[in-house]
Design an enzyme around this catalytic site. Structure first.
Site, PDB file in Angstrom:
ATOM      1  N   TYR A  19     -10.550   4.320 -11.654  1.00  0.00           N
ATOM      2  CA  TYR A  19     -10.404   4.899 -10.150  1.00  0.00           C
ATOM      3  C   TYR A  19     -10.383   6.358 -10.138  1.00  0.00           C
ATOM      4  CZ  TYR A  19      -8.180   0.388  -9.739  1.00  0.00           C
ATOM      5  OH  TYR A  19      -7.792  -1.035  -9.882  1.00  0.00           O
ATOM      6  N   GLY A  41       3.523  -3.403  -4.066  1.00  0.00           N
ATOM      7  CA  GLY A  41       3.651  -3.364  -5.431  1.00  0.00           C
ATOM      8  C   GLY A  41       3.920  -1.919  -6.149  1.00  0.00           C
ATOM      9  N   ARG A  42       3.035  -1.045  -6.015  1.00  0.00           N
ATOM     10  CA  ARG A  42       2.964   0.182  -6.493  1.00  0.00           C
ATOM     11  C   ARG A  42       4.468   0.866  -6.350  1.00  0.00           C
ATOM     12  NH1 ARG A  42      -1.394   2.990  -7.655  1.00  0.00           N
ATOM     13  NH2 ARG A  42      -2.354   1.795  -5.824  1.00  0.00           N
ATOM     14  N   CYS A  44     -13.966   3.022 -28.468  1.00  0.00           N
ATOM     15  CA  CYS A  44     -15.467   3.515 -28.745  1.00  0.00           C
ATOM     16  C   CYS A  44     -16.287   3.462 -27.450  1.00  0.00           C
ATOM     17  CB  CYS A  44     -16.033   2.414 -29.672  1.00  0.00           C
ATOM     18  SG  CYS A  44     -17.389   2.797 -30.340  1.00  0.00           S
ATOM     19  N   GLU A  45     -15.889   4.450 -26.366  1.00  0.00           N
ATOM     20  CA  GLU A  45     -16.685   4.704 -25.284  1.00  0.00           C
ATOM     21  C   GLU A  45     -16.413   6.220 -24.978  1.00  0.00           C
ATOM     22  OE1 GLU A  45     -17.148   2.047 -22.054  1.00  0.00           O
ATOM     23  OE2 GLU A  45     -16.567   0.175 -23.214  1.00  0.00           O
ATOM     24  N   TYR A  51       0.246  -1.400 -12.143  1.00  0.00           N
ATOM     25  CA  TYR A  51      -1.194  -1.649 -12.560  1.00  0.00           C
ATOM     26  C   TYR A  51      -1.364  -0.865 -14.000  1.00  0.00           C
ATOM     27  CZ  TYR A  51      -1.267  -2.760  -7.609  1.00  0.00           C
ATOM     28  OH  TYR A  51      -0.942  -3.380  -6.487  1.00  0.00           O
ATOM     29  N   GLY A  98       0.880  -1.330   0.097  1.00  0.00           N
ATOM     30  CA  GLY A  98      -0.178  -0.024  -0.006  1.00  0.00           C
ATOM     31  C   GLY A  98       0.801   1.310   0.012  1.00  0.00           C
TER      32      GLY A  98
HETATM   33  N1  LLP Z   1      -0.805  -7.248  -1.175  1.00  0.00           N
HETATM   34  C1  LLP Z   1      -2.333  -7.569  -1.522  1.00  0.00           C
HETATM   35  C2  LLP Z   1      -2.679  -8.697  -0.614  1.00  0.00           C
HETATM   36  C3  LLP Z   1      -2.760  -6.727  -2.257  1.00  0.00           C
HETATM   37  O1  LLP Z   1      -4.033  -7.070  -2.585  1.00  0.00           O
HETATM   38  C4  LLP Z   1      -2.328  -5.739  -3.024  1.00  0.00           C
HETATM   39  C5  LLP Z   1      -2.856  -4.794  -3.890  1.00  0.00           C
HETATM   40  C6  LLP Z   1      -0.774  -5.331  -2.555  1.00  0.00           C
HETATM   41  C7  LLP Z   1      -0.230  -6.361  -1.593  1.00  0.00           C
HETATM   42  C8  LLP Z   1      -0.084  -4.319  -3.124  1.00  0.00           C
HETATM   43  O2  LLP Z   1      -0.463  -3.101  -2.972  1.00  0.00           O
HETATM   44  P1  LLP Z   1       0.320  -1.811  -3.433  1.00  0.00           P
HETATM   45  O3  LLP Z   1       1.524  -1.758  -2.804  1.00  0.00           O
HETATM   46  O4  LLP Z   1       0.651  -1.958  -4.722  1.00  0.00           O
HETATM   47  O5  LLP Z   1      -0.542  -0.466  -3.083  1.00  0.00           O
HETATM   48  N2  LLP Z   1      -5.285  -1.637  -9.432  1.00  0.00           N
HETATM   49  C9  LLP Z   1      -5.068  -0.529  -8.294  1.00  0.00           C
HETATM   50  C10 LLP Z   1      -4.664  -1.166  -7.170  1.00  0.00           C
HETATM   51  C11 LLP Z   1      -4.994  -2.450  -6.601  1.00  0.00           C
HETATM   52  C12 LLP Z   1      -4.391  -3.089  -5.460  1.00  0.00           C
HETATM   53  C13 LLP Z   1      -4.804  -4.421  -5.235  1.00  0.00           C
HETATM   54  N3  LLP Z   1      -4.237  -4.839  -4.216  1.00  0.00           N
HETATM   55  C14 LLP Z   1      -4.554   0.812  -8.898  1.00  0.00           C
HETATM   56  O6  LLP Z   1      -4.257   0.822  -9.819  1.00  0.00           O
HETATM   57  O7  LLP Z   1      -4.600   1.604  -8.149  1.00  0.00           O
END
Ligand code: LLP
Length: 418
Positions: free
Chosen positions: A317, A276-277, A346-347, A375, A231
């Protein structure tokens, strides 16, 4: 070529020995471009987050599962999480060992769980029914459980994954039932995990979430790890000088909470985080081409090949991505104006930036959508039978290499029985 509006990529020398115009000529448009140096830097920042000794950074590859980037993450000493057999498969191909992977399952089938068990990958389950399923197919095995600590955080309600309004995790009030199922199948609970949501820019909610999971953890003896989740946010408004997440302060807060907890638990267990991000967003720029500029009634539209098939975040989002402008021609303009940057899908919701004030844009300009490395490509699709873009890596020596080719028209028909 002119770098019309490009302070961010200029300041970090994003394109190395190349430039956006040449990259598009060589690899086609649109195009995902990643910078290896920035990716490695982010891996290292996360690894150094705390000084607590048993600490593991699990890259959450749902943000970007390009095989080449996974290999670099492995070189940097990261581990990984997985949400699906597909992610586990790719991670094993990248060279991660089973013990470096944590399968954070959510509503999976027996076959999917079995896939992890067969590959000696630890499974975390997130409901009592899935714990029962695990016990049935792997009695006597070791398992982890995802708890919902009752608090959530995130940049949009769709990405808040803890608290009272989400499907994720086991509610802590069911701990007695958890223990019954563990006993019934003679299971060993080796870890617990949580993820409260995606994208926080100041650490307090995260630290509160950590305290909640630690209080849940006290109910279980002999844990080997606690996974605190991901997160960690990145500044998407760089052109407005948005500050970065203060990792030093967050790290200090975490160190103190973790050390205090392990002292009372009596064991320096492993703590994992799951960014992740933070790891991949800023190493990625999505390049696209302006094909049309027009005025429809009150609005000026910049028409590009950057549809939501290529980058879903703005439409999904309402996410903001900074946009840069690069130009091959010598057209000059000092005008700034509000434009709506749209794609070719086409939207009418196919909007990448609405009423954004930018320097005047002309047909043929190349746009760079910043912070697109998380993402981005992973959420792209073939909607409207468009081709998913190639991915290119600017290596540490500054030279580009192709790390995933663009789809071809033949790819679009390969799955049909014809
Ligand atoms: N761990 C779990 C169990 C998760 O569900 C997620 C993200 C992460 C770690 C990694 O989260 P991060 O560090 O990337 O925030 N598509 C959306 C984000 C969806 C995140 C889903 N889960 C976007 O583009 O903002």
């Amino acid at each position: 070529m002119q770098y019309v509006y490009s302070d961010v990529t200029k300041s970090n020398n994003f394109f190395g020995n190349s430039n956006p115009i040449d990259l598009i000529k060589e690899y086609g448009s649109p195009l995902y471009v990643y910078n290896e140096r920035i990716f490695r830097e982010r891996c290292r920042e996360m690894k150094n987050l705390v000084s607590y000794p048993n600490f593991s950074v699990n890259f959450s590859v749902k943000a970007n599962s390009n095989l080449h980037l996974l290999k670099i993450a492995l070189e940097e000493g990261l581990n990984v999480d997985a949400m699906s057999p597909g992610e586990m498969f790719v991670e094993l191909k990248a060279g991660f060992k089973p013990e470096q992977i944590l399968f954070i399952s959510n509503n999976v089938s027996a076959e999917e769980m079995q896939f992890a068990i067969d590959h000696n990958i630890t499974v975390s389950v997130d409901s009592l029914s899935q714990l029962e399923l695990f016990g049935t197919i792997n009695p006597g095995g070791s398992v982890a459980i995802r708890f919902n600590p009752g608090v959530g955080a995130g940049h949009h309600k769709k990405v808040i994954t803890g608290g009272k309004e989400t499907k994720f995790g086991v509610d802590a009030k069911f701990i007695p039932q958890v223990k019954e199922i563990l006993n019934k199948y003679n299971l060993k609970l080796i870890g617990i995990n949580q993820h409260i949501g995606s994208l926080f820019m100041e650490g307090n909610a995260y630290v509160e979430g950590v305290k909640s999971i630690l209080s849940i953890a006290k109910n279980f003896e002999n844990l080997e790890f606690i996974d605190l989740g991901g997160g960690f946010g990145i500044p998407y408004h760089k052109q407005d000088n948005e500050s970065r997440l203060d990792l030093t302060t967050l790290g200090e807060q975490l160190d103190s909470v973790l050390n205090e907890w392990t002292d009372s638990y009596g064991k320096k267990i492993t703590f994992k985080i799951e960014p992740g991000r933070y790891i991949s967003a800023e190493c990625g720029v999505l390049l696209g081409t302006v094909h049309a500029v027009k005025i429809n009634y009150e609005n000026k539209y910049v028409g590009t090949d950057l549809g939501f098939n290529v980058l879903q975040r703005p439409i999904m989002y309402d996410s903001h991505h900074d946009i840069e402008i690069y130009r091959e021609s010598d057209i000059c303009s000092t005008k700034k104006e509000a434009v709506t940057v749209v794609g070719n899908i086409c939207e009418s919701g196919d909007i990448i930036a609405k009423n954004r004030v930018l320097p005047e844009i002309f047909e043929g300009d190349i746009l760079g959508v910043l912070d697109a490395g998380a993402y981005g490509h992973v959420m792209s699709s073939n909607y409207n039978n468009r081709l998913r873009p190639a991915e290119v890596l600017i290596k540490e020596d500054g030279n580009p290499i192709l790390i995933r080719r663009r789809d071809t028209l033949e790819d679009l028909i390969q799955y049909y029985n014809i």
